[in-house]
Design an enzyme around this catalytic site. Sequence first.
Site, PDB file in Angstrom:
ATOM      1  N   HIS A  97      47.357  45.021  37.728  1.00  0.00           N
ATOM      2  CA  HIS A  97      46.752  45.907  38.721  1.00  0.00           C
ATOM      3  C   HIS A  97      45.662  45.241  39.560  1.00  0.00           C
ATOM      4  CE1 HIS A  97      46.702  50.564  39.241  1.00  0.00           C
ATOM      5  NE2 HIS A  97      46.841  49.928  40.381  1.00  0.00           N
ATOM      6  N   ASP A 124      47.176  56.278  37.038  1.00  0.00           N
ATOM      7  CA  ASP A 124      46.919  55.259  36.024  1.00  0.00           C
ATOM      8  C   ASP A 124      46.366  55.925  34.766  1.00  0.00           C
ATOM      9  OD1 ASP A 124      46.188  52.878  34.659  1.00  0.00           O
ATOM     10  OD2 ASP A 124      45.482  51.929  36.500  1.00  0.00           O
ATOM     11  N   HIS A 126      44.160  54.278  33.167  1.00  0.00           N
ATOM     12  CA  HIS A 126      42.831  53.682  33.172  1.00  0.00           C
ATOM     13  C   HIS A 126      42.201  53.817  34.557  1.00  0.00           C
ATOM     14  CE1 HIS A 126      45.521  51.533  30.369  1.00  0.00           C
ATOM     15  NE2 HIS A 126      44.494  51.604  29.536  1.00  0.00           N
ATOM     16  N   ASP A 128      40.015  51.546  35.796  1.00  0.00           N
ATOM     17  CA  ASP A 128      39.859  50.189  36.351  1.00  0.00           C
ATOM     18  C   ASP A 128      38.623  50.079  37.232  1.00  0.00           C
ATOM     19  OD1 ASP A 128      42.154  49.568  34.998  1.00  0.00           O
ATOM     20  OD2 ASP A 128      43.458  49.542  36.750  1.00  0.00           O
ATOM     21  N   HIS A 141      42.124  42.781  35.799  1.00  0.00           N
ATOM     22  CA  HIS A 141      42.957  43.964  36.060  1.00  0.00           C
ATOM     23  C   HIS A 141      42.256  45.261  35.674  1.00  0.00           C
ATOM     24  CE1 HIS A 141      45.140  44.675  31.922  1.00  0.00           C
ATOM     25  NE2 HIS A 141      43.902  44.272  31.745  1.00  0.00           N
ATOM     26  N   ASP A 226      50.387  52.733  38.466  1.00  0.00           N
ATOM     27  CA  ASP A 226      50.480  51.895  37.284  1.00  0.00           C
ATOM     28  C   ASP A 226      51.478  52.546  36.329  1.00  0.00           C
ATOM     29  OD1 ASP A 226      49.992  50.738  34.698  1.00  0.00           O
ATOM     30  OD2 ASP A 226      48.005  50.107  35.360  1.00  0.00           O
ATOM     31  N   ASP A 228      51.696  52.517  33.289  1.00  0.00           N
ATOM     32  CA  ASP A 228      51.136  53.101  32.073  1.00  0.00           C
ATOM     33  C   ASP A 228      50.527  54.483  32.289  1.00  0.00           C
ATOM     34  OD1 ASP A 228      48.419  52.837  32.890  1.00  0.00           O
ATOM     35  OD2 ASP A 228      48.195  50.907  31.902  1.00  0.00           O
ATOM     36  N   GLU A 271      52.142  46.737  36.808  1.00  0.00           N
ATOM     37  CA  GLU A 271      52.039  46.693  35.345  1.00  0.00           C
ATOM     38  C   GLU A 271      53.358  46.950  34.612  1.00  0.00           C
ATOM     39  OE1 GLU A 271      49.535  45.516  33.779  1.00  0.00           O
ATOM     40  OE2 GLU A 271      47.748  45.786  35.041  1.00  0.00           O
TER      41      GLU A 271
END
Length: 299
Positions: A97, A124, A126, A128, A141, A226, A228, A271
């Site tokens: 990312h 996402d 996360h 980030d 990332h 992303d 995830d 990702e």
Amino acid sequence: MNVSILGIPMDLGAGRRGVDMGASALRNAHLSRTLRELGHTVHDLGDVPVAIPEAMDKHIESGLVFLDPIVQACRTTAERLAALPDDVFPLTLGGDHSVSMGTVTGNALRGNAAGTRMGLIWVDAHTDYNTPSSSPSGNIHGMPVAHLTGQGDPNLVGLGGGWNLRPEDIVMIGIRSVDRFERDLLREAGIKAYTMKDVDQLGITRIVAETQERLSDTARLHVSFDADALDPSVAPGVGTPVPGGLTYREGHLLMELLSDSGRVTSMDIVEVNPVLDVRNQTAEVMVSMAASLLGQRIL
């Protein structure tokens, strides 16, 4: 639309190998063919050159792992996207990312060297939003959004010249893993983040409506997705899986509603790690998410 695909095969920003093959996995999942079947004109621009980790010492500069080659790859990405015509929809394929520092910047600079006010929809698990001083790992990332808003290492903050993303122009969706100090930085910045608790309580339809309202003053919308963000049962091929993510239908509904808005002008898919995947399942799911954003419907 005219869709231009650009790969950024980078895993320099991540702690696990394999995500550099994500762009290839997405292409092998028939990304171009899927978009052409929707009526789009598709041009694959190839890949941005990215240094190979094994060919370098794992140097750490200013607390950041592989800073220089990441800066170079993100700057090249930004330059290539900024040079594209305004009537093109760039679809960029990671890579980890950290590539979004180049993709968001380049899309904001398209047609305007000083940069355009852009809304960022960050899908996402996360946020980030770490900085070099808050990051527990030094892996970049986990830091792209902070750098896009002007927080962090000057080499990464300066990719867009004087352009930075406004914190009020960011909406995060699907969040369920935030580092301790990162949480404080997010609150100080005033970034709107919808956690999975919010998804459960409010539903995707209301979240998208509120997102559109919050970003109503932005000239463009960029979706950075992303893999995830999706639950690991849906997308197992990711480096940092977190249980309890978006379902298959929640992901598609999110993309379909954003498509209905007619305001999204660019997208990242990042990702995807085929080394950790099951029969390219994650790449195929993410191709279907891109198709929903670009007009695919059930009826």
